[in-house]
Design a protein around this motif. Structure first.
Motif, PDB file in Angstrom:
ATOM      1  N   GLY A  31       0.771  -1.230   0.000  1.00 35.17           N
ATOM      2  CA  GLY A  31       0.000   0.000   0.000  1.00 35.17           C
ATOM      3  C   GLY A  31       0.805   1.283   0.000  1.00 35.17           C
ATOM      4  N   TYR A  32       2.093   1.204  -0.238  1.00 35.55           N
ATOM      5  CA  TYR A  32       2.935   2.395  -0.256  1.00 35.55           C
ATOM      6  C   TYR A  32       3.403   2.663  -1.684  1.00 35.55           C
ATOM      7  CZ  TYR A  32       7.017   5.398   0.424  1.00 35.55           C
ATOM      8  OH  TYR A  32       7.922   6.422   0.343  1.00 35.55           O
ATOM      9  N   ILE A  33       3.122   3.843  -2.173  1.00 34.05           N
ATOM     10  CA  ILE A  33       3.552   4.262  -3.502  1.00 34.05           C
ATOM     11  C   ILE A  33       4.620   5.343  -3.324  1.00 34.05           C
ATOM     12  CG2 ILE A  33       2.839   5.186  -5.745  1.00 34.05           C
ATOM     13  CD1 ILE A  33       1.412   2.553  -4.977  1.00 34.05           C
ATOM     14  N   ALA A  34       5.823   5.029  -3.715  1.00 33.28           N
ATOM     15  CA  ALA A  34       6.949   5.958  -3.565  1.00 33.28           C
ATOM     16  C   ALA A  34       6.967   6.932  -4.749  1.00 33.28           C
ATOM     17  CB  ALA A  34       8.253   5.179  -3.470  1.00 33.28           C
ATOM     18  N   GLY A  62      10.145   8.617   3.209  1.00 34.16           N
ATOM     19  CA  GLY A  62      10.112   7.352   2.477  1.00 34.16           C
ATOM     20  C   GLY A  62      10.976   6.291   3.132  1.00 34.16           C
ATOM     21  N   LEU A  63      12.117   6.686   3.643  1.00 32.42           N
ATOM     22  CA  LEU A  63      12.994   5.737   4.336  1.00 32.42           C
ATOM     23  C   LEU A  63      12.325   5.257   5.620  1.00 32.42           C
ATOM     24  CD1 LEU A  63      15.643   4.217   4.690  1.00 32.42           C
ATOM     25  CD2 LEU A  63      16.659   6.326   5.577  1.00 32.42           C
ATOM     26  N   ARG A  64      11.726   6.182   6.352  1.00 32.83           N
ATOM     27  CA  ARG A  64      11.004   5.781   7.565  1.00 32.83           C
ATOM     28  C   ARG A  64       9.884   4.790   7.221  1.00 32.83           C
ATOM     29  NH1 ARG A  64      11.156  11.330   8.265  1.00 32.83           N
ATOM     30  NH2 ARG A  64      12.821  11.966   9.660  1.00 32.83           N
ATOM     31  N   ARG A  65       9.169   5.081   6.138  1.00 33.72           N
ATOM     32  CA  ARG A  65       8.055   4.219   5.723  1.00 33.72           C
ATOM     33  C   ARG A  65       8.553   2.823   5.368  1.00 33.72           C
ATOM     34  NH1 ARG A  65       3.487   2.420   6.366  1.00 33.72           N
ATOM     35  NH2 ARG A  65       2.004   2.362   4.668  1.00 33.72           N
ATOM     36  N   MET A  66       9.696   2.726   4.693  1.00 37.40           N
ATOM     37  CA  MET A  66      10.260   1.419   4.349  1.00 37.40           C
ATOM     38  C   MET A  66      10.548   0.616   5.614  1.00 37.40           C
ATOM     39  SD  MET A  66      10.453   1.204   0.991  1.00 37.40           S
ATOM     40  CE  MET A  66      11.698   0.017   0.538  1.00 37.40           C
ATOM     41  N   PHE A  67      11.051   1.277   6.644  1.00 35.46           N
ATOM     42  CA  PHE A  67      11.300   0.605   7.914  1.00 35.46           C
ATOM     43  C   PHE A  67       9.985   0.142   8.538  1.00 35.46           C
ATOM     44  CE2 PHE A  67      15.587   1.888   7.571  1.00 35.46           C
ATOM     45  CZ  PHE A  67      16.324   1.238   8.540  1.00 35.46           C
ATOM     46  N   GLU A  68       8.972   1.003   8.511  1.00 30.41           N
ATOM     47  CA  GLU A  68       7.665   0.646   9.076  1.00 30.41           C
ATOM     48  C   GLU A  68       7.071  -0.572   8.384  1.00 30.41           C
ATOM     49  OE1 GLU A  68       5.302   4.152   8.582  1.00 30.41           O
ATOM     50  OE2 GLU A  68       6.482   5.296  10.035  1.00 30.41           O
ATOM     51  N   LEU A  69       7.320  -0.708   7.080  1.00 31.14           N
ATOM     52  CA  LEU A  69       6.782  -1.824   6.304  1.00 31.14           C
ATOM     53  C   LEU A  69       7.632  -3.086   6.407  1.00 31.14           C
ATOM     54  CD1 LEU A  69       5.816   0.123   3.054  1.00 31.14           C
ATOM     55  CD2 LEU A  69       4.246  -0.806   4.790  1.00 31.14           C
ATOM     56  N   GLY A  70       8.747  -2.996   7.136  1.00 35.73           N
ATOM     57  CA  GLY A  70       9.643  -4.147   7.239  1.00 35.73           C
ATOM     58  C   GLY A  70      10.474  -4.361   5.982  1.00 35.73           C
ATOM     59  N   LEU A  71      10.660  -3.293   5.223  1.00 38.47           N
ATOM     60  CA  LEU A  71      11.406  -3.376   3.967  1.00 38.47           C
ATOM     61  C   LEU A  71      12.717  -2.614   4.024  1.00 38.47           C
ATOM     62  CD1 LEU A  71       8.443  -2.907   1.433  1.00 38.47           C
ATOM     63  CD2 LEU A  71       9.694  -5.025   1.927  1.00 38.47           C
ATOM     64  N   GLU A  72      13.289  -2.507   5.227  1.00 34.52           N
ATOM     65  CA  GLU A  72      14.527  -1.733   5.336  1.00 34.52           C
ATOM     66  C   GLU A  72      15.644  -2.303   4.463  1.00 34.52           C
ATOM     67  OE1 GLU A  72      14.259  -4.468   8.916  1.00 34.52           O
ATOM     68  OE2 GLU A  72      12.920  -2.986   8.066  1.00 34.52           O
ATOM     69  N   ASP A  73      15.630  -3.606   4.216  1.00 38.43           N
ATOM     70  CA  ASP A  73      16.655  -4.196   3.359  1.00 38.43           C
ATOM     71  C   ASP A  73      16.401  -3.936   1.877  1.00 38.43           C
ATOM     72  OD1 ASP A  73      14.398  -5.857   3.420  1.00 38.43           O
ATOM     73  OD2 ASP A  73      15.574  -7.655   3.016  1.00 38.43           O
TER      74      ASP A  73
END
Length: 112
Positions: A31-34, A62-73
């Protein structure tokens, strides 16, 4: 630079593009559109967009959101470390700093 190095860099850029495409797909699934990054990527290319964002000197939403989604890698800062042939040392250092700052922010928000 030798022909082998140029070819290796070109291969790394193609692999980086594929990595970013897959990361965008995974974000969309969650559900996140960068859209900001995608617009920059259209304007400057993958390496140019990543370089501009990473060297901006701050941790972006956007970086914070990636962490929230568990997509930091899968974030662009992680990509810089995975594809070092694509980026100069100053960009690699900036990406490492942003990742560490984002980790601190996430840890701090979990403690509250």
């Amino acid at each position: 630079m030798s022909a082998g190095q140029i070819s290796d860099e070109q291969t790394a850029i193609r692999e980086l593009d594929a990595f970013v495409d897959e990361s965008i797909r995974l974000c969309r699934e969650r559900g996140y559109i960068a859209s900001g990054f995608m617009g920059m990527r259209d304007r400057y290319g993958t390496v140019g967009a990543i370089t501009r964002l990473v060297t901006s000197g701050e941790v972006k939403s956007g970086l914070r959101r990636m962490f929230e989604l568990g997509l930091e890698d899968r974030c662009i800062d992680a990509a810089v470390g995975m594809f070092p042939l694509c980026f100069p040392e100053n960009v690699r250092r900036a990406a490492a700093w942003r990742l560490e700052e984002a980790r601190r922010e996430v840890r701090g928000s979990k403690r509250r």
